[in-house]
Design an enzyme around this catalytic site. Structure first.
Site, mmCIF file in Angstrom:
data_model
loop_
_atom_site.group_PDB
_atom_site.id
_atom_site.type_symbol
_atom_site.label_atom_id
_atom_site.label_comp_id
_atom_site.label_asym_id
_atom_site.label_seq_id
_atom_site.Cartn_x
_atom_site.Cartn_y
_atom_site.Cartn_z
ATOM 1 N N CYS A 1 16.437 21.291 -35.439
ATOM 2 C CA CYS A 1 17.506 20.378 -35.884
ATOM 3 C C CYS A 1 18.890 20.831 -35.431
ATOM 4 C CB CYS A 1 17.471 20.229 -37.400
ATOM 5 S SG CYS A 1 15.863 19.684 -37.982
ATOM 6 N N HIS B 1 23.928 17.324 -40.066
ATOM 7 C CA HIS B 1 22.536 16.992 -39.789
ATOM 8 C C HIS B 1 22.007 16.199 -40.985
ATOM 9 C CE1 HIS B 1 18.357 17.134 -39.008
ATOM 10 N NE2 HIS B 1 18.076 18.100 -39.864
ATOM 11 N N ASN C 1 15.179 11.989 -41.197
ATOM 12 C CA ASN C 1 15.542 13.201 -40.477
ATOM 13 C C ASN C 1 15.032 13.086 -39.037
ATOM 14 O OD1 ASN C 1 15.731 15.765 -39.424
ATOM 15 N ND2 ASN C 1 14.894 16.813 -41.222
HETATM 16 O O1 UT7 Z 1 15.693 19.353 -40.982
HETATM 17 C C1 UT7 Z 1 15.128 20.628 -41.041
HETATM 18 C C2 UT7 Z 1 15.491 21.322 -42.280
HETATM 19 N N1 UT7 Z 1 14.806 20.724 -43.372
HETATM 20 C C3 UT7 Z 1 15.400 20.565 -44.516
HETATM 21 O O2 UT7 Z 1 16.563 20.881 -44.628
HETATM 22 C C4 UT7 Z 1 14.586 20.042 -45.650
HETATM 23 C C5 UT7 Z 1 14.873 20.835 -46.872
HETATM 24 N N2 UT7 Z 1 14.076 20.464 -48.017
HETATM 25 C C6 UT7 Z 1 14.168 19.277 -48.644
HETATM 26 O O3 UT7 Z 1 14.835 18.374 -48.210
HETATM 27 C C7 UT7 Z 1 13.468 19.140 -49.978
HETATM 28 O O4 UT7 Z 1 12.986 20.402 -50.375
HETATM 29 C C8 UT7 Z 1 12.286 18.122 -49.979
HETATM 30 C C9 UT7 Z 1 12.849 16.713 -49.926
HETATM 31 C C10 UT7 Z 1 11.399 18.369 -48.790
HETATM 32 C C11 UT7 Z 1 11.495 18.257 -51.268
HETATM 33 O O5 UT7 Z 1 12.347 18.101 -52.388
HETATM 34 P P1 UT7 Z 1 12.307 19.168 -53.591
HETATM 35 O O6 UT7 Z 1 13.232 18.695 -54.603
HETATM 36 O O7 UT7 Z 1 12.519 20.522 -53.001
HETATM 37 O O8 UT7 Z 1 10.826 18.985 -54.120
HETATM 38 P P2 UT7 Z 1 9.655 20.036 -54.244
HETATM 39 O O9 UT7 Z 1 9.122 20.402 -52.913
HETATM 40 O O10 UT7 Z 1 10.089 21.150 -55.144
HETATM 41 O O11 UT7 Z 1 8.557 19.175 -54.996
HETATM 42 C C12 UT7 Z 1 8.767 18.684 -56.328
HETATM 43 C C13 UT7 Z 1 7.575 17.846 -56.743
HETATM 44 C C14 UT7 Z 1 6.234 18.538 -56.511
HETATM 45 O O12 UT7 Z 1 5.372 18.182 -57.580
HETATM 46 P P3 UT7 Z 1 5.127 19.199 -58.812
HETATM 47 O O13 UT7 Z 1 4.569 20.441 -58.188
HETATM 48 O O14 UT7 Z 1 6.481 19.414 -59.423
HETATM 49 O O15 UT7 Z 1 4.184 18.443 -59.664
HETATM 50 C C15 UT7 Z 1 5.733 17.901 -55.239
HETATM 51 O O16 UT7 Z 1 4.326 17.904 -55.156
HETATM 52 O O17 UT7 Z 1 7.537 16.642 -55.979
HETATM 53 C C16 UT7 Z 1 6.234 16.489 -55.389
HETATM 54 N N3 UT7 Z 1 6.382 15.795 -54.141
HETATM 55 C C17 UT7 Z 1 6.355 14.452 -54.029
HETATM 56 N N4 UT7 Z 1 6.191 13.479 -54.950
HETATM 57 C C18 UT7 Z 1 6.228 12.210 -54.522
HETATM 58 C C19 UT7 Z 1 6.589 16.322 -52.903
HETATM 59 N N5 UT7 Z 1 6.674 15.336 -52.005
HETATM 60 C C20 UT7 Z 1 6.558 14.179 -52.675
HETATM 61 C C21 UT7 Z 1 6.574 12.830 -52.283
HETATM 62 N N6 UT7 Z 1 6.425 11.890 -53.242
HETATM 63 N N7 UT7 Z 1 6.756 12.439 -51.001
#
Ligand code: UT7
Length: 332
Positions: free
Chosen positions: A119, A259, A289
């Site tokens: 990225c 980004h 993204n």
């Molecule tokens: O461009 C390259 C660099 N990349 C980035 O900068 C991305 C950085 N990360 C992020 O943007 C975020 O971490 C995400 C958007 C990928 C995820 O958001 P988060 O707030 O960090 O969520 P999480 O991974 O902690 O997941 C929270 C919950 C989990 O469920 P439990 O374990 O709390 O029951 C996941 O399983 O959300 C669940 N989850 C989803 N639920 C519905 C993860 N993906 C999804 C989804 N829909 N698509």
């Protein structure tokens, strides 16, 4: 008496962007994996993204974006003397997508190469082009961020497939002795955190095989939450350091073009600068993204809509796989 030598800088003289016409909304993805529009919007800010057709690849998007940038610059392809394509979803390992683009543009005998900084790739490319131009090694450089990332998504993995989109953005750089242009670029990497975002298969470590297919190693995997935390910290420090080193106060910034990975990361960066969100270029709700393409697509939109004007101080910043992060400060 001898006149003091003028400072030579590189300047972006034109931009162009292109995204495939096919839209995939969060509601469409709800039908594919267990997710919801509400979750995606709340956690990322993304509402829809563009996706390549079966026969469309990164070079096709790069070609369209480059044609627009050339037209906006009033130049012919033969006026370009170097091509850099930033991409992690190149047409193939080789020949490079930059060489494929060079051929499509019908240019010969210019250097052309791909750059992989995920990225952060567009800012890395900008930094390299800036060095070549300031040293007067090359006169006009085309840099392109082009991604067809949806081809590398596991549509059974809701933690990644909702995030990415396809598109390309291009910029043409030229030397100037005016008081404008690229003021500084800062590039960083931390390979020890490389396993946060990976595509493990298809290289010499895990060459394509039935086993790599079975293990889904040809798809993007990401430790999203871990990446999120490192990104917020790294970007907050990066933007503060960039401005400090250039003696620019946050209040002097005309626009931040980040980004477009996650609205919450962008808000944290803006908040660290004390910048109101109306000074931040956002389009991730429409594109998702697009990795190396996200900044040039957003920059092009900012230029086209008059949000970036001559004399403006523009800050670009990115964070991605590698891990890599980078900034560029530009006087437009
Ligand atoms: O461009 C390259 C660099 N990349 C980035 O900068 C991305 C950085 N990360 C992020 O943007 C975020 O971490 C995400 C958007 C990928 C995820 O958001 P988060 O707030 O960090 O969520 P999480 O991974 O902690 O997941 C929270 C919950 C989990 O469920 P439990 O374990 O709390 O029951 C996941 O399983 O959300 C669940 N989850 C989803 N639920 C519905 C993860 N993906 C999804 C989804 N829909 N698509």
């Amino acid at each position: 008496m001898k006149e003091p030598a003028k400072t030579i800088r590189s300047r972006i003289i034109a931009t162009g962007a292109y995204a495939p016409s096919k839209k995939l909304t969060n509601f469409d993805i709800e039908k594919i994996v267990d997710t919801s529009d509400e979750w995606i919007v709340e956690r990322t800010g993304i509402k829809e993204r563009r996706t390549c057709g079966t026969h469309e690849a990164a070079s096709d998007l790069a070609f369209e974006a480059s044609k627009i940038a050339l037209k906006n610059a009033g130049l012919k392809a033969k006026d370009i003397d170097m091509i850099i394509v930033a991409s992690v979803s190149t047409d193939m390992p080789f020949p490079s997508t930059a060489c494929i683009l060079q051929d499509r543009l019908e240019i010969k005998n210019t250097p052309a190469f791909d750059l992989n900084a995920a990225c952060s790739g567009f800012i890395y490319s900008l930094s390299i082009a800036d060095s070549f131009i300031r040293t007067l090694t090359y006169k006009r450089i085309l840099i392109v961020g082009a991604e067809a990332l949806t081809k590398f998504l596991d549509w059974e993995d809701r933690t990644t497939c909702v995030l990415f989109g396809d598109g390309a953005g291009a910029a043409i750089l030229e030397a100037t002795d005016e008081d404008r242009g690229v003021l500084s670029t800062k590039l960083y990497a931390d390979g020890s955190l490389g396993d946060f975002i990976t595509l493990e298969g298809g290289g010499s470590r895990n060459p394509a095989s039935k086993d790599t297919l079975k293990k889904k190693q040809h798809f993007i995997k990401m430790k999203g939450n871990e990446t999120f935390k490192v990104a917020v910290r790294a970007l907050e420090n990066l933007v503060i350091d960039t401005l400090k080193e250039n003696n620019i106060k946050p209040s002097q910034l005309s626009i931040l073009i980040p980004h477009q990975a996650n609205l919450r990361i962008i808000q944290a960066t803006a908040s660290r600068l004390g910048l109101s969100m109306d000074k931040v270029m956002l389009n991730l709700e429409r594109y998702g993204n697009t990795s190396a393409a996200s900044i040039p697509i957003a920059l092009d939109e900012a230029v086209r809509t008059g949000r970036v004007r001559a004399g403006d101080i523009v800050l670009l910043e990115a964070f991605g796989a590698g891990l890599t992060w980078a900034s560029a400060l530009i006087k437009w």
